[in-house]
Design a protein around this motif. Structure first.
Motif, PDB file in Angstrom:
ATOM      1  N   LEU A 117       0.790  -1.250  -0.092  1.00 19.47           N
ATOM      2  CA  LEU A 117       0.032  -0.073  -0.098  1.00 19.47           C
ATOM      3  C   LEU A 117       0.812   1.364  -0.129  1.00 19.47           C
ATOM      4  O   LEU A 117       0.411   2.348  -0.557  1.00 19.47           O
ATOM      5  CB  LEU A 117      -0.885  -0.044   1.169  1.00 19.47           C
ATOM      6  N   LEU A 118       2.239   1.269   0.541  1.00 18.00           N
ATOM      7  CA  LEU A 118       2.879   2.292   0.749  1.00 18.00           C
ATOM      8  C   LEU A 118       3.387   2.851  -0.813  1.00 18.00           C
ATOM      9  O   LEU A 118       3.860   3.963  -0.927  1.00 18.00           O
ATOM     10  CB  LEU A 118       4.169   1.766   1.354  1.00 18.00           C
ATOM     11  N   THR A 132      -4.431   1.861  -3.160  1.00 20.85           N
ATOM     12  CA  THR A 132      -4.342   1.931  -1.582  1.00 20.85           C
ATOM     13  C   THR A 132      -5.838   1.579  -1.163  1.00 20.85           C
ATOM     14  O   THR A 132      -6.035   0.710  -0.351  1.00 20.85           O
ATOM     15  CB  THR A 132      -4.112   3.279  -0.974  1.00 20.85           C
ATOM     16  N   LEU A 133      -6.982   2.220  -1.652  1.00 20.09           N
ATOM     17  CA  LEU A 133      -8.449   1.872  -1.184  1.00 20.09           C
ATOM     18  C   LEU A 133      -8.824   0.528  -1.357  1.00 20.09           C
ATOM     19  O   LEU A 133      -9.393  -0.417  -0.488  1.00 20.09           O
ATOM     20  CB  LEU A 133      -9.460   2.671  -1.669  1.00 20.09           C
ATOM     21  N   VAL A 134      -8.303  -0.275  -2.774  1.00 21.28           N
ATOM     22  CA  VAL A 134      -8.596  -1.439  -3.028  1.00 21.28           C
ATOM     23  C   VAL A 134      -7.857  -2.465  -2.305  1.00 21.28           C
ATOM     24  O   VAL A 134      -8.528  -3.535  -1.878  1.00 21.28           O
ATOM     25  CB  VAL A 134      -8.084  -1.624  -4.653  1.00 21.28           C
ATOM     26  N   ILE A 160      -9.065  -5.401   0.354  1.00 20.86           N
ATOM     27  CA  ILE A 160      -8.714  -6.942   0.474  1.00 20.86           C
ATOM     28  C   ILE A 160      -8.273  -7.429   1.612  1.00 20.86           C
ATOM     29  O   ILE A 160      -8.464  -8.297   2.319  1.00 20.86           O
ATOM     30  CB  ILE A 160      -7.467  -7.047  -0.728  1.00 20.86           C
ATOM     31  N   VAL A 161      -7.416  -6.350   2.341  1.00 16.68           N
ATOM     32  CA  VAL A 161      -6.934  -6.713   3.637  1.00 16.68           C
ATOM     33  C   VAL A 161      -8.001  -7.078   4.904  1.00 16.68           C
ATOM     34  O   VAL A 161      -8.214  -7.875   5.643  1.00 16.68           O
ATOM     35  CB  VAL A 161      -6.314  -5.510   4.335  1.00 16.68           C
ATOM     36  N   LEU A 162      -9.105  -5.932   4.628  1.00 19.32           N
ATOM     37  CA  LEU A 162     -10.328  -6.080   5.563  1.00 19.32           C
ATOM     38  C   LEU A 162     -10.961  -7.345   5.252  1.00 19.32           C
ATOM     39  O   LEU A 162     -11.580  -8.289   5.855  1.00 19.32           O
ATOM     40  CB  LEU A 162     -11.204  -4.792   5.247  1.00 19.32           C
TER      41      LEU A 162
END
Length: 574
Positions: free
Chosen positions: A312-313, A320-322, A326-328
Motif C-alpha cells: 500500500l505504501l 490503496t483503497l482497493v 482486500i485486507v479487510l
C-alpha cells in the motif's frame, strides 16, 4: 546419559521428581539445552511408569524437540518409543509415525544403544511390522543383542529388558513354553533388581500353562510389591488383580477369587472416575496435529495480509483503497474461519468425551463377563451361569440405551444447535404406557414394582421424540438405583383451574441421591450452571434430559433423600 538413566531404572533407583524439577530451573537459567532435555526425559519416563499420560506426554515432547534440534539420535529414539505408547489410543497415525522413526534411526545409527531399541521391536513382534517377524528372525535378533551385551559389558543391565520383550513376541506366537522360559531367565539369569512387573510376567506365564499354584504365588508377590514400589500405578494394580482372581478361580479357590474380585472392582471404579480427564487428554492429542496445521494456515494468511499492507505504501490512492478492502476481506474471513473452527472443535471434543465416558465401562464389563461365561459353561455350573446371563442381559439393555442416546443426540445435533425444537401436541399417556410396558420385564426380573398412574388422556405440547428419550433415561436411572422389593411410580396430572399446568413425575424408593450431588443437579436444571459430563455422576442420559427441558421450555424439579428415594417431575407452565 540415556544409558545411565536406563541403568538406574533397571536398579529401581527412586527418582525424586521435585529434585529433577529444580534441575530444570537451573538448566533454564544456565541455558543448558542438554540438561533440560535429560531432565524432561527423566520426568516423562517417571510419569509414564505412574501412568500419568498428560504430564508424561508434555515432558517427553519437550525433550524430543530439543533432541531433534541437536540431532541426538539416542534421545530421539527413546523419547519416540515412550511417546508411541501415549498416542496409541489417540490416533492410529501417531503411533505409526513414532514407530517408523524408531525403526529408521535404530537401523542406521552407529551407536549400539540405538540398534538395541530397533532389536526390541523385532523381538516383541511389534504389530506395525508387515509381515510379522518369524520365530527364526526372533531368535537371530536375540543372538545379535546378546552378542552386543557380551561385547559391551556395561550394557549388561539391558539383558532383563531383552528377555521381557521377547516374552511379548512369543506370546503373540502362542509359544507359552518359551514365554515361561524367558520369564524365569529374568528372575534367575540377570543382575536386575526384581520388581512387581517381573513377578507379574512370571505369574501370567504360569497361568497360560495352567500351573495355577505357581501363578498364584507369583501374582500375590506382584500385588504385594506394587503397593510399595509403584502405589500410584492403579491400572497396573488392576491388571495384576484381574489375573490373580482368574488364577484363584481356576485353582478352585472361589472364596479367594471373590475377595480378589472385590479389590479388582474397587480399582476399576477409581480408574473409571479418572477416565474423563484421560479421555479429554487423548482427544486433545488426537487433534493436536490438525490444530497445528490450522495454526500454520492462519500464520500464512496473516503473512499474506502483512505483505499486502506493505504494498500500500507504493501505490496510489485508488490502489490503496482497493488493497485496504482486500485486507479487510481477508481479516474478516480469517476471524470467521477461526471462530467456526473453535466451535467445531469444542463440539467434537465434547461429543467424543461423552462417548469415552459412557461406553468404556459397559463394554469392559461385557468383555469380562464373556470370559467368565466361557469358564462357567465348561464347568457346568448352571446356577452361576444363570446369574451371569441375567447380568449380561441387564448390561446389554444399558448398552443399547447408551447407543440409542448417542445416536439420537448426534442426529439431532444438540451439542451445537442451540435453536428451539418444533413442538407439537401429542398424547403423553400413550407414550408413557408404551415406555412402561418396555421396562416392565426388566423391573420384574429385578424384583421391583413398576406402577403407572395416569389420566385417560394427557395432551402435551413438546418435542415428542425428545420427551420419550428423557422419560426413558429417567426410568432407566430409577430402575438402576432401586433395589429388589422397591417401587417405581410413573404418574401424570393436569390442572385446568385458571391456567393449565401439566406435570409428569417418576418416583422411586431407591437409594436416593447424596446431598452434594443433589445440589449440583438442582443448580443444573434451574439454569444456574451448565452441565458437564462426569461431574457428580452426570452422564449422557441426564444431559439429554437437560437438553429436552431447555429446548421445550419446561422445568425439572428433583427431590431426594438418602435411603428413602428420589422423584423427578417434568412440569409445563404457561
Amino acid at each position: 546419559m540415556i544409558a545411565i538413566e536406563l541403568r538406574k531404572q533397571n536398579a529401581y533407583d527412586t527418582i525424586k521428581k521435585e529434585k529433577v524439577k529444580q534441575i530444570i530451573q537451573l538448566a533454564s537459567k544456565q541455558k543448558s539445552q542438554l540438561g533440560l532435555a535429560m531432565a524432561y526425559y527423566i520426568l516423562g519416563r517417571e510419569y509414564t511408569i505412574d501412568q500419568d499420560d498428560s504430564l508424561s506426554y508434555s515432558y517427553l515432547t519437550k525433550a524430543e524437540k530439543i533432541f531433534t534440534a541437536s540431532n541426538d539420535t539416542t534421545g530421539i529414539i527413546h523419547c519416540c518409543k515412550l511417546l508411541r505408547s501415549h498416542t496409541r489410543r489417540a490416533d492410529k497415525n501417531l503411533p505409526k509415525f513414532y514407530f517408523d522413526r524408531v525403526v529408521a534411526l535404530g537401523q542406521k545409527s552407529k551407536y549400539p544403544i540405538d540398534n538395541y531399541m530397533y532389536y526390541l521391536l523385532i523381538m516383541a513382534c511389534d504389530p506395525y511390522f508387515k509381515p510379522q517377524p518369524t520365530e527364526s528372525q526372533i531368535a537371530e535378533t536375540l543372538n545379535k543383542t546378546l552378542k552386543m551385551i557380551d561385547t559391551y559389558p556395561h550394557f549388561e543391565y539391558i539383558r532383563a529388558n531383552v528377555y521381557k520383550n521377547i516374552q511379548e513376541g512369543y506370546l503373540r506366537k502362542q509359544r507359552h513354553d518359551k514365554v515361561l522360559e524367558f520369564a524365569l531367565k529374568v528372575m534367575h539369569h540377570t543382575n536386575k533388581k526384581i520388581d512387581f512387573m517381573d513377578y507379574q510376567y512370571l505369574g501370567n506365564a504360569y497361568l497360560s500353562l495352567k500351573k495355577y499354584d505357581l501363578a498364584i504365588a507369583a501374582l500375590e508377590e506382584a500385588a504385594k510389591r506394587i503397593k510399595i514400589e509403584r502405589p500410584m500405578a492403579l491400572m497396573r494394580q488392576r491388571n495384576i488383580y484381574f489375573f490373580l482372581k482368574r488364577a484363584y478361580y481356576e485353582a478352585g479357590n472361589l472364596k479367594a477369587s471373590i475377595q480378589t474380585d472385590e479389590t479388582y472392582d474397587s480399582l476399576v471404579s477409581v480408574i473409571r472416575d479418572n477416565d474423563r480427564s484421560v479421555a479429554l487428554f487423548h482427544l486433545r492429542e488426537k487433534y493436536s496435529f490438525a490444530d497445528k496445521e490450522a495454526e500454520l494456515k492462519r500464520l500464512a494468511l496473516e503473512k499474506e495480509i502483512a505483505d499486502s499492507q506493505k504494498s500500500l505504501l507504493f501505490g496510489g490512492l485508488i490502489m490503496t483503497l482497493v488493497l485496504v478492502g482486500i485486507v479487510l476481506f481477508f481479516t474478516i474471513r480469517l476471524r470467521k474461519t477461526n471462530l467456526e473452527l473453535l466451535h467445531l472443535q469444542q463440539a467434537r471434543d465434547k461429543f467424543y468425551t461423552i462417548i469415552a465416558h459412557d461406553l468404556r465401562s459397559p463394554i469392559n464389563s461385557l468383555n469380562d463377563m464373556g470370559a467368565l461365561l466361557l469358564h462357567l459353561i465348561r464347568e457346568g455350573k448352571k446356577q452361576e451361569l444363570d446369574k451371569v446371563i441375567q447380568q449380561m442381559e441387564n448390561m446389554r439393555q444399558q448398552t443399547h440405551l447408551l447407543l440409542n442416546n448417542l445416536f439420537e443426540w448426534g442426529e439431532s445435533q444438540y451439542f451445537i444447535n442451540e435453536s428451539l425444537t418444533q413442538s407439537k401436541a401429542f398424547d403423553a399417556a400413550t407414550s408413557l404406557q408404551t415406555l412402561c410396558n418396555h421396562y416392565l420385564p426388566f423391573a420384574e426380573a429385578k424384583g421391583v414394582s413398576l406402577a403407572l398412574v395416569l389420566p385417560s388422556s394427557l395432551l402435551l405440547k413438546a418435542d415428542q421424540k425428545g420427551f420419550e428419550i428423557a422419560v426413558r433415561n429417567l426410568l432407566d436411572n430409577a430402575l438402576k438405583h432401586t433395589p429388589s422389593g422397591g417401587k417405581i411410580t410413573v404418574s401424570g396430572s393436569s390442572s385446568e383451574a385458571g391456567t393449565p399446568n401439566y406435570s409428569i413425575m417418576i418416583a422411586d424408593t431407591g437409594e436416593g441421591i447424596a446431598p452434594e450431588q443433589l445440589r449440583y443437579l438442582q443448580q443444573v436444571y434451574s439454569g444456574k450452571i451448565k452441565p458437564e459430563v462426569g461431574v457428580n455422576g452426570l452422564g449422557l442420559g441426564m444431559i439429554l434430559v437437560y437438553n429436552f427441558t431447555q429446548k421445550n421450555k419446561v422445568n425439572l424439579h428433583i427431590k431426594s433423600e438418602l435411603g428413602v428415594g428420589s422423584s423427578f417431575s417434568i412440569v409445563w407452565k404457561p
